[in-house]
Design a protein around this motif. Structure first.
Motif, PDB file in Angstrom:
ATOM      1  N   ASP A 579       0.828  -1.205   0.000  1.00  0.00           N
ATOM      2  CA  ASP A 579       0.000   0.000   0.000  1.00  0.00           C
ATOM      3  C   ASP A 579       0.863   1.256   0.000  1.00  0.00           C
ATOM      4  OD1 ASP A 579      -2.268  -1.524   0.083  1.00  0.00           O
ATOM      5  OD2 ASP A 579      -2.318  -1.610   2.275  1.00  0.00           O
ATOM      6  N   THR A 580       0.305   2.329  -0.537  1.00  0.00           N
ATOM      7  CA  THR A 580       1.006   3.613  -0.519  1.00  0.00           C
ATOM      8  C   THR A 580       0.116   4.675   0.129  1.00  0.00           C
ATOM      9  OG1 THR A 580       0.116   4.186  -2.698  1.00  0.00           O
ATOM     10  CG2 THR A 580       2.276   3.122  -2.644  1.00  0.00           C
ATOM     11  N   TYR A 581       0.758   5.645   0.752  1.00  0.00           N
ATOM     12  CA  TYR A 581       0.044   6.739   1.423  1.00  0.00           C
ATOM     13  C   TYR A 581       0.792   8.042   1.178  1.00  0.00           C
ATOM     14  CZ  TYR A 581      -1.790   2.658   3.794  1.00  0.00           C
ATOM     15  OH  TYR A 581      -2.344   1.440   4.050  1.00  0.00           O
ATOM     16  N   PRO A 595       4.124   2.721   5.008  1.00  0.00           N
ATOM     17  CA  PRO A 595       2.967   2.063   5.641  1.00  0.00           C
ATOM     18  C   PRO A 595       3.175   1.821   7.137  1.00  0.00           C
ATOM     19  CG  PRO A 595       3.515   0.966   3.574  1.00  0.00           C
ATOM     20  CD  PRO A 595       4.554   2.039   3.783  1.00  0.00           C
ATOM     21  N   VAL A 600      -4.330   2.568   9.720  1.00  0.00           N
ATOM     22  CA  VAL A 600      -5.387   2.447   8.721  1.00  0.00           C
ATOM     23  C   VAL A 600      -6.674   1.994   9.386  1.00  0.00           C
ATOM     24  CG1 VAL A 600      -6.043   1.346   6.544  1.00  0.00           C
ATOM     25  CG2 VAL A 600      -3.639   1.794   7.035  1.00  0.00           C
ATOM     26  N   LYS A 607     -11.683  -3.611   4.111  1.00  0.00           N
ATOM     27  CA  LYS A 607     -11.203  -2.648   3.116  1.00  0.00           C
ATOM     28  C   LYS A 607     -10.819  -1.349   3.836  1.00  0.00           C
ATOM     29  CE  LYS A 607     -12.880  -0.747  -1.276  1.00  0.00           C
ATOM     30  NZ  LYS A 607     -12.800   0.649  -0.919  1.00  0.00           N
ATOM     31  N   ILE A 622      -4.941   7.587   0.712  1.00  0.00           N
ATOM     32  CA  ILE A 622      -4.594   6.200   0.374  1.00  0.00           C
ATOM     33  C   ILE A 622      -4.287   6.145  -1.116  1.00  0.00           C
ATOM     34  CG2 ILE A 622      -5.424   3.814   0.348  1.00  0.00           C
ATOM     35  CD1 ILE A 622      -7.239   4.559   2.690  1.00  0.00           C
ATOM     36  N   GLY A 624      -3.260   3.507  -3.044  1.00  0.00           N
ATOM     37  CA  GLY A 624      -3.363   2.252  -3.787  1.00  0.00           C
ATOM     38  C   GLY A 624      -2.110   1.405  -3.645  1.00  0.00           C
ATOM     39  N   THR A 625      -2.153   0.208  -4.227  1.00  0.00           N
ATOM     40  CA  THR A 625      -1.058  -0.742  -4.099  1.00  0.00           C
ATOM     41  C   THR A 625      -0.080  -0.568  -5.250  1.00  0.00           C
ATOM     42  OG1 THR A 625      -2.925  -2.159  -3.612  1.00  0.00           O
ATOM     43  CG2 THR A 625      -0.776  -3.130  -3.392  1.00  0.00           C
ATOM     44  N   ASN A 634       7.185   2.887   0.050  1.00  0.00           N
ATOM     45  CA  ASN A 634       6.325   1.818   0.577  1.00  0.00           C
ATOM     46  C   ASN A 634       7.093   0.513   0.773  1.00  0.00           C
ATOM     47  OD1 ASN A 634       6.629   1.329  -2.141  1.00  0.00           O
ATOM     48  ND2 ASN A 634       4.556   0.537  -2.423  1.00  0.00           N
ATOM     49  N   GLU A 665       1.336  -9.309  -2.502  1.00  0.00           N
ATOM     50  CA  GLU A 665       0.921  -8.120  -1.785  1.00  0.00           C
ATOM     51  C   GLU A 665       1.387  -8.203  -0.343  1.00  0.00           C
ATOM     52  OE1 GLU A 665      -3.139  -5.559  -1.166  1.00  0.00           O
ATOM     53  OE2 GLU A 665      -2.992  -7.018  -2.787  1.00  0.00           O
ATOM     54  N   SER A 667       1.521  -7.744   3.473  1.00  0.00           N
ATOM     55  CA  SER A 667       0.522  -7.440   4.485  1.00  0.00           C
ATOM     56  C   SER A 667       1.056  -7.849   5.838  1.00  0.00           C
ATOM     57  CB  SER A 667      -0.798  -8.148   4.148  1.00  0.00           C
ATOM     58  OG  SER A 667      -1.067  -9.177   5.062  1.00  0.00           O
TER      59      SER A 667
END
Ligand code: ANZ
Ligand code: ZN
Length: 868
Positions: A579-581, A595, A600, A607, A622, A624-625, A634, A665, A667
């Motif tokens: 994920d990116t922020y 992240p 979050v 979600k 947010i 997106g990935t 990220n 992904e 996590s």
């Protein structure tokens, strides 16, 4: 056995066992199956990133699995150690690239070791060391003498302020990245590998690689770009050009010859130069084209521009006069640097002709019809019957190709030709941190290769480049020498090789890394090569893999290896994404937040609905990935992961989260899940071992519940063997182990037989996990009473008899509705099943007062009773 899972201790112990026993050092063992498992070696940039960790974990799991199948497995590692980042770091920190590189290697090696990879470290290769690159220089001199390497002028980006050549990526919007000066193009002498001489073979032998992803083979085919077409000559109109001659073009669509309405040449073409004499406007346009990007992708997308000349040529078949244009979409280095333009059937020509109001003439009937119209743009590439083409009307593509070729041959104005997009590989770099090109320039003798007994040409390691020019060109002690032929004072070449050269043959050197009699010991090289499994990123799908395949063929033609291709199977691993922020900065740009620094908020479905920065509690956007990268901030640091959870957790998460070729992904909860699972395995094993190990498993008299436990064990083995062995699907193999764990945790531990079944189950868990989480498996194996280490144990075998089901449960339906279940012996006949179903009490209840019309039996599954 410790009550709690303590990865730090377990991993240190397993790793020191492997070290002490040299567990992964291999030698050639004739008669034993070999398996060469290779992951692309890293550039020593400073520290490992998650992409490395994923790559090397996948390779390691495959290597360890193959070893469990009884093979003699080679898994080496090394460092792709030359390259520009070391020079940049040197300039920034005022430290020599060599020192920076060696320090990075030391650190990254400890990181790799902490992952517990089954690597034969005695074969470590470092490409910036003379004992490696001397053989590269040796091969260079051989190929130079054979003419496979030659010298010609090439175009480079010249920074006039820094007085240095820049790589394409150092030119930003036409300016030098450091100086900001406008970049010029310069022609300088460079050395080229004649890879085009191998173009056909590089293309053909892709068909011998069923173990490569189709996508990669397609990318290579397109890069090589073989086109069959025709060279066509357009005689000069002497009145306008002033001399006799012909303009040669290459076309893949000779069938459209009668639709050519103009010709266009590249800015560097001799006719353009001629036309520019006394035409300053044209000269200015030519200069503009020449200063543009050399990258082909840019040429394809840039706006089509051109300028008319006063020159004319004649159509080779009709004699009609066609104007000569100079156009920016024609490349000097493809075909003949000139095109016959057929705007009706070529997209680029159409765009150009429309812009400059040049005639458009259709000569092929496509699905869009005969006239230029709106649907017609989709039909550019279609073949069809010729129209408006005189004697050729009605012919299809092959017919037209042959007839037009015959007509051109009669006039001596053309013939068919095969053309490759692939260019020869220019390897000269005006940089310091690379392998010196072993050539001496002598005024009398020309380019003289350095004789074998004077190799290696050693790169001085104590140099700190300053960004202005090539440091070697300012080191007389490096370049002053005498000519090996005539003995007169001469000058050593100060360019170094493209660093793609080192990575083009390292896989062969691993077979005999310390051999000092040649580039490889042919016996060792042929023992191990070709590589059975190569693993790396898709970003290397074209250049690295093509160059390595090319070098393999060069080595073959030098008699060093016997195989044709270096890599039998190729696995391109997917990206690691996260994920990116960000927040919008005051200058309108984006500030990216890691992240780890963001909290979050999730909705009920998990979600993300909002996110805040932990430090100030204020919201962030947010984003997106995306692929883990510095620019999006990220990335997750593998080291902190390993320190927090241990290498096994990290490896398990990576292998469980997705199949190797898909993107993964990141996590945190996935990592925690992996860790929790290993703790569960540990807890069960600890409880089991704590009661003392059970006796031998006696299969004679298992009850139904015990049979279920054993079936769970063996179906896990069967499924995992298929998943891993046939499809590299480690994620589903892990899922099998998880299912098995669920059964084992619930199984009875009352009797010795119960416990013997749990023992078998836990051994299976340890064995299937052994390639993936080798440390915990190593420890469990010992605790489960084995004296031999698990790395020397075989992959578990399925006991087919354990899979046989004595009874099967069938679903019972009445008129399609579920009404109950019945247990039947596995071998029951249709009639027996039907009879049992009819007498089932639920069936009797739901069919009361109805008559049964039909009974449908699906053996092993269900019985449906149709009644009304
Ligand atoms: C006439 C024509 C008509 C073309 C038509 C295409 C379609 P590939 O397949 O990539 O080999 N071409 C030739 N030399 C060129 C150069 N130096 N710069 C830019 N374009 C060039 O492409 C071959 C086609 O690319 C050739 O066929 C030529 O355009 C163009 F309906 O000729 B054709
Ligand atoms: Zn000489």
């Amino acid at each position: 056995m410790h009550e709690l899972y303590q990865p730090r201790e377990i991993e240190a112990a397993a790793q020191s066992y492997w070290n002490e026993h040299h567990s992964f050092d291999v030698s050639e063992q004739p008669g034993k199956d070999t398996y060469y498992c290779l992951s692309m070696f890293p550039y020593p940039s400073g520290k490992l990133h998650m992409g490395h960790v994923r790559n090397y974990t996948i390779g390691d799991v495959i290597a360890r699995y193959q070893r469990m199948l009884g093979k003699n497995v080679l898994q080496p590692m090394g460092w792709d150690a030359f390259g520009m980042p070391a020079e940049n770091a040197a300039m920034k920190n005022n430290v020599a690239p060599a020192k920076w590189t060696y320090e990075n290697i030391d650190y990254m090696k400890t990181q790799l070791k902490s992952l517990g990879l089954a690597i034969d470290w005695t074969r470590e290769i470092t490409t910036c060391k003379p004992d490696y690159y001397r053989w590269e220089q040796w091969l260079f001199t051989r190929l130079f003498e054979k003419g496979v390497i030659y010298r010609k002028n090439g175009t480079v980006n010249w920074d006039p302020a820094d007085q240095t050549v820049l790589a394409n990526e150092q030119v930003i919007d036409g300016r030098g990245w450091r100086s900001g000066a406008l970049i010029e193009k310069r022609e300088i002498p460079m050395y080229y590998f004649k890879i085009t001489a191998y173009a056909d073979e590089l293309l053909e032998s892709l068909d011998e690689l069923p173990g490569w992803p189709e996508q990669v083979k397609t990318m290579q085919r397109n890069w090589i770009g073989k086109s069959r077409g025709m060279e066509v000559q357009f005689p000069y109109d002497q009145a306008s050009i002033g001399e006799a001659g012909t303009l040669k073009v290459f076309t893949t669509r000779p069938d459209t010859l009668m639709g050519a309405t103009y010709v266009a040449v590249a800015a560097e073409h001799p006719l353009a130069t001629l036309a520019a004499k006394g035409n300053p406007e044209l000269q200015a346009f030519i200069d503009e084209c020449k200063s543009g990007s050399v990258a082909e992708a840019d040429v394809a997308t840039q706006e089509k521009k051109g300028l008319a000349t006063s020159l004319l040529v004649e159509h080779p078949l009709t004699g009609e006069k066609l104007p000569v244009w100079v156009a920016n979409y024609v490349l000097m280095h493809y075909g003949d640097g000139a095109v016959m333009a057929v705007p009706a059937h070529d997209e680029r020509d159409f765009e150009f002709a429309t812009k400059y109001k040049l005639p458009i003439k259709t000569v092929v009937r496509t699905s869009a019809g005969d006239q230029v119209g709106s649907e017609w743009q989709a039909a550019y590439n279609e073949h069809g019957q010729l129209i408006n083409s005189g004697a050729f009307d009605g012919l299809d593509f092959p017919g037209a190709f042959d007839a037009i070729e015959a007509a051109l041959i009669t006039k001596g104005l053309g013939q068919s030709r095969t053309q490759f997009r692939l260019r020869d590989w220019g390897i000269s770099r005006q940089r310091y941190w690379g392998c010196p090109i072993p050539i001496i320039h002598c005024d009398a003798c020309g380019d003289v290769p350095v004789p074998e007994d004077q190799l290696p040409v050693i790169l001085p390691e104590n140099v700190v480049p300053d960004g202005a020019g090539s440091p070697l060109a300012r080191l007389p002690e490096f370049y002053e020498c005498s000519c090996p032929k005539c003995g007169q004072p001469a000058k050593r070449e100060t360019d170094t090789m493209d660093t793609f050269v080192e990575s083009s043959w390292y896989f062969a050197r691993y077979a005999s890394p310390n051999y000092d009699q040649g580039l490889v010991d042919p016996k060792a090289a042929n023992h191990w090569l070709p590589v059975d499994q190569y693993i790396g990123g898709i970003e290397h799908a074209i250049l690295h893999l093509l160059y390595a395949r090319f070098f393999h063929k060069l080595m073959r033609d030098e008699g060093l290896v016997t195989s044709n291709e270096p890599f039998k199977n190729l696995l391109t691993q997917g990206m690691v994404v996260a994920d990116t922020y960000y927040r919008v900065a005051s200058n309108g740009g984006q500030d990216w937040f890691n992240p780890a620094d963001v909290e979050v908020e999730l909705d009920a479905k998990g979600k993300a609905i909002s996110a805040r920065l932990k430090t100030d509690g204020l919201p962030v956007i947010i984003g997106g990935t995306e692929k883990m990268s510095k620019s999006k901030n990220n990335g997750v640091d593998p080291q902190s992961m390993i320190e927090a959870y241990g290498a096994d957790t990290c490896r398990l998460f990576m292998m469980f989260a997705s199949p190797p070729d898909m993107s993964l992904e990141w996590s945190d909860s996935g990592v925690e899940g992996a860790n929790r699972f290993l703790r569960r395995v540990w807890r069960l094993a600890q409880a089991h071992v704590g009661q003392g190990l059970p006796g031998k498993l006696e299969l004679g008299n298992l009850n139904d519940a015990q049979k279920l436990v054993r079936r769970a064990t063996h179906s896990a083995i069967r499924q995992a063997s298929i998943d891993v062995g046939q499809h590299n699907k480690f994620n589903t193999a892990i899922a099998q182990v998880m299912t098995l764990m669920n059964v084992l945790e619930k199984a009875s531990q009352a009797t010795d037989l119960d416990r013997a079944l749990i023992q078998e189950g836990l051994e299976t868990v340890a064995l299937i996990l052994a390639p993936i989480t080798p440390h915990i498996s190593h420890e469990l194996w010992q605790r489960l009473g084995h004296t031999q280490a698990i790395i020397d144990a075989g992959w578990p075998a399925v006991d087919e008899s354990a899979l046989v089901q004595d009874t099967l449960e069938l679903v019972i339906q009445v008129n399609g509705k579920l009404r109950g279940h019945i247990e039947m012996p596995a071998g029951a006949s249709r009639e027996e099943i039907e009879a049992a179903a009819r007498s089932n009490e639920n069936v009797l209840r739901f069919t009361e007062g109805l008559s049964i019309r039909k009974v449908i039996v699906v053996p092993g599954k269900l019985v449906n009773i149709v009644a009304n």
